[in-house]
Write a protein that holds these residues in place. Sequence first.
Motif, mmCIF file in Angstrom:
data_model
loop_
_atom_site.group_PDB
_atom_site.id
_atom_site.type_symbol
_atom_site.label_atom_id
_atom_site.label_comp_id
_atom_site.label_asym_id
_atom_site.label_seq_id
_atom_site.Cartn_x
_atom_site.Cartn_y
_atom_site.Cartn_z
ATOM 1 N N SER A 266 0.796 -1.224 -0.048
ATOM 2 C CA SER A 266 -0.113 -0.133 0.111
ATOM 3 C C SER A 266 0.927 1.470 -0.108
ATOM 4 O O SER A 266 1.799 1.343 0.789
ATOM 5 N N ARG A 267 0.420 2.236 -0.886
ATOM 6 C CA ARG A 267 1.123 3.676 -0.709
ATOM 7 C C ARG A 267 0.521 4.386 0.247
ATOM 8 O O ARG A 267 0.969 4.957 1.015
ATOM 9 N N SER B 151 -4.348 3.736 -2.920
ATOM 10 C CA SER B 151 -3.422 3.168 -3.891
ATOM 11 C C SER B 151 -2.420 2.142 -3.489
ATOM 12 O O SER B 151 -2.401 2.262 -2.319
ATOM 13 N N CYS B 152 -1.873 1.378 -4.335
ATOM 14 C CA CYS B 152 -1.074 0.468 -3.986
ATOM 15 C C CYS B 152 -0.031 0.271 -5.336
ATOM 16 O O CYS B 152 -0.459 0.608 -6.240
ATOM 17 N N CYS C 197 -2.763 -2.666 -10.350
ATOM 18 C CA CYS C 197 -2.897 -1.740 -9.481
ATOM 19 C C CYS C 197 -3.742 -0.407 -9.887
ATOM 20 O O CYS C 197 -3.763 0.519 -8.980
ATOM 21 N N HIS C 198 -4.250 -0.418 -11.253
ATOM 22 C CA HIS C 198 -5.120 0.610 -11.671
ATOM 23 C C HIS C 198 -6.369 0.081 -12.424
ATOM 24 O O HIS C 198 -6.251 -1.120 -12.743
ATOM 25 N N SER D 294 -7.250 0.521 -4.259
ATOM 26 C CA SER D 294 -6.582 0.273 -2.956
ATOM 27 C C SER D 294 -5.913 -1.223 -2.975
ATOM 28 O O SER D 294 -6.365 -1.989 -3.955
ATOM 29 N N LYS D 295 -5.308 -1.583 -1.910
ATOM 30 C CA LYS D 295 -4.807 -2.884 -2.018
ATOM 31 C C LYS D 295 -5.953 -4.213 -2.135
ATOM 32 O O LYS D 295 -5.780 -5.047 -2.662
#
Length: 1831
Positions: free
Chosen positions: A342-343, A347-348, A376-377, A392-393
């Motif tokens: 996870s950022r 987001s991740c 991831c997008h 998200s993750k």
Amino acid sequence: MAATELYTKYARVWIPDPEEVWKSAELLKDYKEGDKVIQLRLEEGKDLEYCLDPKTKELPPLRNPDILVGENDLTALSYLHEPAVLHNLKVRFIDSKLIYTYCGIVLVAINPYEQLPIYGEDIINAYSGQNMGDMDPHIFAVAEEAYKQMARDERNQSIIVSGESGAGKTVSAKYAMRYFATVSGSASEANVEEKVLASNPIMESIGNAKTTRNDNSSRFGKYIEIGFDKRYRIIGANMRTYLLEKSRVVFQAEEERNYHIFYQLCASAALPEFKTLRLGNANYFHYTKQGGSPVIDGIDDAKEMEHTRQACTLLGINDSYQMGIFRILAGLLHLGNVGFTSRDADSCTIPPKHEPLTIFCDLMGVEYQEMSHWLCHRKLATASETYIKPISKLQAINARDALAKHIYAKLFNWIVDHVNKALHSTVKQHSFIGVLDIYGFETFEINSFEQFCINYANEKLQQQFNMHVFKLEQEEYMKEQIPWTLIDFYDNQPCINLIEAKLGILDLLDEECKMPKGSDDSWAQKLYNTHLNKCALFEKPRMSNKAFIIQHFADKVEYQCEGFLEKNKDTVYEEQIKVLKSSKKFKMLSELFQDEEKALSPTSATPSGRTLLSRTAVKPAKARPGQASKEHKKTVGHQFRNSLHLLMETLNATTPHYVRCIKPNDFKFPFTFDEKRAVQQLRACGVLETIRISAAGFPSRWTYQEFFSRYRVLMKQKDVLSDRKQTCKNLLEKLILDKDKYQFGKTKIFFRAGQVAYLEKIRADKLRVACIRIQKTIRGWLMRKKYLRMRKAAITIQRYVRGYQARCYAKFLRRTRAAIILQKFQRMYVVRKRYRLMRATTIVLQSLLRGYIARNKYQRMLREHKAIIIQKHMRGWLARVHYRRSLKAIVYLQCCCRRMMAKRELKKLKIEARSVERYKKLNIGMENKIMQLQRKVDEQHKDYKSLLEKLTSLETTYNTETEKLRSDVERFRMSEEEAKNATNRVHVLQEEIAKLRKELHQTQSEKKTIEEWADKYKQETEQLLSELKEQNSLLKKEKEELNCRIQDQAKEMTETMEKKLVEETKQLELDLNDERLRYQNLLNEFSRLEERYDDLRDEVNLMVSIPKPGHKRTDSTHSSNESEYTFSSEITETEDLPLRMEQEPSEKKAPLDMSLFLKLQKRVTELEQEKQSLQDELDRKEEQALRTKTREEEERPPMRGAELEYESLKRQELESENKKLKNELNELQKALLEKSSPEVTAPGAPAYRVLLDQLTSVSEELEVRKEEVLILRSQLVSQKEAIQPKEDKNTMTDSTILLEDVQKMKDKGEIAQAYIGLKETNRLLESQLQSQKKSHDNELEALRGEIQSLKEENNRQQQLLAQNLQLPPEARIEASLQHEITRLTNENLDLMEQLEKQDKTVRKLKKQLKVFAKKIGELEVGQMENISPGQIIDEPIRPVNIPRKEKDFQGMLEYKKDDEPKLVKNLILDLKPRGVAVNLIPGLPAYILFMCVRHADYLNDDQKVRSLLTSTINGIKKVLKKRGDDVETVSFWLSNTCRFLHCLKQYSGEEGFMKHNTPRQNEHCLTNFDLAEYRQVLSDLAIQIYQQLVRVLENILQPMIVSGMLEHETIQGVSGVKPPGLRKRTSSIADEGTYTLDSIIRQLNTFHSVMCQHGMDPELIKQVVKQTFYITGAVTLNNLLLRKDMCSWSKGMQIRYNVSQLEEWLRDKNLMNSGAKETLEPLIQAAQLLQVKKKTDEDAEAICSMCNALTTAQIVKVLNLYTPVNEFEERVSISFIRTIQMRLRDRKDSPQLLMDAKHIFPVTFPFNPSSLALETIQIPTSLGLAFISRV
């Protein structure tokens, strides 16, 4: 009758129980209306008060009688309710180990969690063709019913298999498909049935997984349509799948696994081809380790992987595609290990160069950056712009899992599509049988969208099931023409409307999915608003606002709304799919997604839980613009509803058959029954609904005959009418007053529930009263007998006591008298003993003195006698010497004088012979001289007879004298031995006297010392003696014990050796039979392949319509037979081609089966090599025999060879001179006819007549004399050969001189020859007399030598006897035995040597006889050729004195080579067996064919022999192929083939076969060809015909066996009839007539008479009968083991009676020693097992010893199936069956349950020579063989 009347005292009922669901109890008193409490007693003895419901006042359900418990069909129960069904299933499952039970049209299958031996091919064969109600319930019975109804009704069928997970649905469906594949076979060579079965391991690996309830749970539903052609053979299949559980790919609960294929891949990771997949242990991957149970006990995933790959290969999925599948699956495993970091909250990212993702991208052939980015997008599209948004993750993990599920679903789709392509057939499908393996009703603690869809499908199926059951009930009532009312049954249409109607649950769910902000909560609120309080089936839980409850047909189910929308939408990100589509390195991946945008109607977007698949082969033709996007938006619920409607349409268009699988417990324990779980499933699967529908109408149904047989005991004699229907009506009107309780149909009586139980109660009461009366009478009779026995015993005791007292008194009197007598005799004995001692001493002295005097006198007389004998012999010898010298001198003088006189006479005769006048005088007095010679011959005959009489008298006197001499010799020898013994005894006595005198002096001197020491050592010696005695006794005991041990050991050794020998012989016999069976099975397989090859060739010939011009090929069968049967052929293809083209001008040669051809060619070369080696060995043996023969001839005296050469030369000279004279005579006759003037030579001229008369008379006289001379010569030669070895040189030289004289005087006339012959005869008689004298002298010498040898043998025997007497007894016996054995061995060796010598001489003489016979035949043929036909016609025929033989036939038939096809056609192809069997001799075609072979052998024409034999074999095969189903044809040609084979053996010339022949038959043996290899070919052909005959007999008997041996009541009234169920009389097969035991016996009589008429060998008839009886016993026993209704005591009696009738038939036909009775032993023992007691351990021991022909599985099966027919019989307890199993656990027998009814015993053809003479066989004109002639 009211139902309350059945609730009487001791009636048994069922009451609810929280633990066991239902408990059994017994009423303690009668129930009366109005009672609120019922007094009950439970089975464990506890009393209970059961309170009735005050509202309903419903009584507890009644329990069925024990006789009905364990029935095959639940509808046969009298009381149909839940506890009865549950108890019946439990009893069958636990006690009888039966997992299948009928419930009307439903088959209930309980999972045993254990492998059972009830699915083998033998079980399939047993159920094939059987009526469904006739056999025990089985999945094969349902499959057979579907197959038969498809063939009979021309209607498609469906088998619907349903149940919980772990209940065994997949296995049941698999066995149903296996049954279709085995029974029907495939219509092509593609083995479609194997492919259909091969689809199972593939679908199981990708669609099955381990769950907590089942190790091999199907996580999808499937419907397989198996297609059939017009002949109802499998041509293809098609599979439709439903609701794949995709969520299992990414998540597994505890103790569960992912799909099997993942674990199979991990287990096979070490394989070289899987190295690139970079797999490892299953615990390494996230998608396979979540359940924590990666291994299933007893399953090897690596082996399962091999099976999966083999199945893929079989279904046409090649290795590249297989590796593509494995790459995708491995990629999914690696994708599951992809991790996210996870950022922030929204987001991740994926770490760079993340190994699992790298491997995934490598395997899929996609870019790493693109895949990691879109994982991831996501892309969001609006009307104007497109946004890329990070996720998200948690969303990324869900997207990853959604992608994995989507890929797996696509792969599943692709595999199913390819399986369907492999199973697709190009042939038009005529009909199909569908097998639906679908999930059952499910309810868990948390139920979601998957359970909702499953239960929705079950609602639809239950509705279809209810409608079908109702329809069948209605059809039954209408068919029987009884009034019926509408049966109220549960209709679940409201529940279905709640789900699928407008504004139903699915409709509202789809509407909510279209909403932008739709959620599970809002959808739940819509449901509450729409259906709550409006629909009775819809409820809301009290404690939840996110759930709803639906009242299904089985139970209430609460569904959680969470996840419904997401699963219904099944969202997958499009960008991820595009990345996968862009893969250029992996083409298969793009294939998976090529239809993504087209969106196949039911298979595209699928739920995350399960995916729905329909017909993958069906695709829309064209897609309109914009259609794809709309189709893509279809929800999973909508798709599922469409596919379900399609399925229901398919099922409604077919005839359904139902299989309900029940899971007995949740712990997978074998044969453990959990009542609670079973009841839940019975309610859910509709079994109880079936029962309820049946109970609402008339559940019990009896035919009129069955009702009459069962309840005949309730009728009186006057009530029994000829009309059974009216009789039953009258009885029922008396017994049941309420007419609504029963109805009379056309063929059956219909009863309401409980009425049969009431009738059974009345019947049991009447039987009980009858039994009590019988018991009363018998007990009274027994007590009376007991009283009379006691009274008789008391009288007997009194008599014996009084007798004992009287005997005691008499004994006392006898003892007193005996004591007096004893005293008297004792005193007399003492006095007599003293007197006898004195008398014996006196006699001994007298005898010694007299003996001494007699011996002296005997010695003197003996010496005088010997001197006289010596004098006598000396004087006789001197006199004989003088006589012989004088006689020899006189004889010599006589010879000289006679020789001188003979020379003078010879000179005179020569002078007289030269003068013509003398010759004339001799001719004038010829007749007188002949008469004189005849008188002389008569006189000499008289002298010869007198000499013979003298010889016989001399022989008799000589024999008497020799006997006298032998007796004298024996007497003298005995006297000599006595004298020797006497002298030896005298010397011994004298020596003893001297010794005694010495000892007397010594004893007198030592007496004093001994007396002094005697007292001293007396005590010591006594003590020592006692010790020695004790030791001696101990030693004796030890010796006896050792002897006993030795004897026991010897016995044991002998017994063990005998046992080993018997076992080894049995094993060898078994091995021999196995080898024969294997060889005959190979022959059978070869014939099958050959027939198949012929069929294919015929099909090819039919397909090829326009043949090529000028191109003709032979029949492939002919060519293959040529290659198989010909040996060392010298015929080329060009030589044989015209004949083949003439035989089959219109046929074309099909291509050869090269593998078969090469195998046969290899086999031929091996046989030729073996033949060559045997031929070399034979040549070596012949060379050795020739060497020994030449050695013997060299050792033999040369005189005999010289005589033989002389005789042969003389015979040749005579024959040549005879030929010269004949030629001269013929030339003279021709010259007279040609050179004379016409006047002289005219036929009427006198000179011509005179000369011709003279010539004919001279020639006839010459012929007569010649024959007389030949007769005399043959007599002389035979006598000379008999006497010649014993003659001396003088007689031999005289005979040769005389023969030379005869040869010289031959030209002077036949009279001189006759005279010389008579003189020779006289001389031969004289020489014979001398030889007989010599033989007498030789015999006398031999007798003397024999006497001497006997003396030596006697002395040797005495020595051996003396040696043996010194040995101990055991050694003595052993020595005598050893001596006897050596003596017998020597005698045997001598006899064997003599026998070998005799055999050699016999062989030698036979060979010489053949050579001489052949030469004589050639000479006779040459003489006949020298005479022209004109002479034979012109010669006048005059009667002669010597009789001549008529024409002698040689037993051969001649035909032209061109007539061979006509011969085969008339004698084989067009021959009718019945006409030949009735009118002609048995085996006539075989004799005719052999006689033709003999003629070809006589001509030494190998081509003709080979062609005839090959044509014969092919013709027989063609006849059997054309009329192979006709018993008479097959039996006829089996008999003739065996007779032909026996003829080839009988006349082969081999000694082993010739010893049974007559001499005339031995003359007919084959001379030029050895047909041993053709004998083997004919033997193989006979084996094939025998097997075909067995199959024909089996096909005829098969329909009769079960009906005649089991079902028909041979003894009327013994078997009881139990209440039948719905399946008892099914409509599968129309009534074909009932067969009885008499039908079987009549058929056996027909078979036997046919075989006897055809002249079949008796041994072969025995083998056929044995095989027939084996089939009868095996089929009967197999049906008995599969039919519970047949296993009763009364049926055992019926079977034993039927078997006794078959044994009686064997006795009538004298076939008891054929071994047929032994084949019925298993059936006999099974019948005995049904009748013996089955209670105690002693009974178990008796059963184990009695049933040695039955296997353990068969014994246990019979005991489990044993069913009482009435209440007075008892069931077999479980403990007793376990006792039997414990006792039989060490028995090593086959685990197979059924006997192999297709087994054929190996057949042998014992040599059976024919006494029929070939030359006497006449060919009837009816055969149309005028073109052949007898030779």
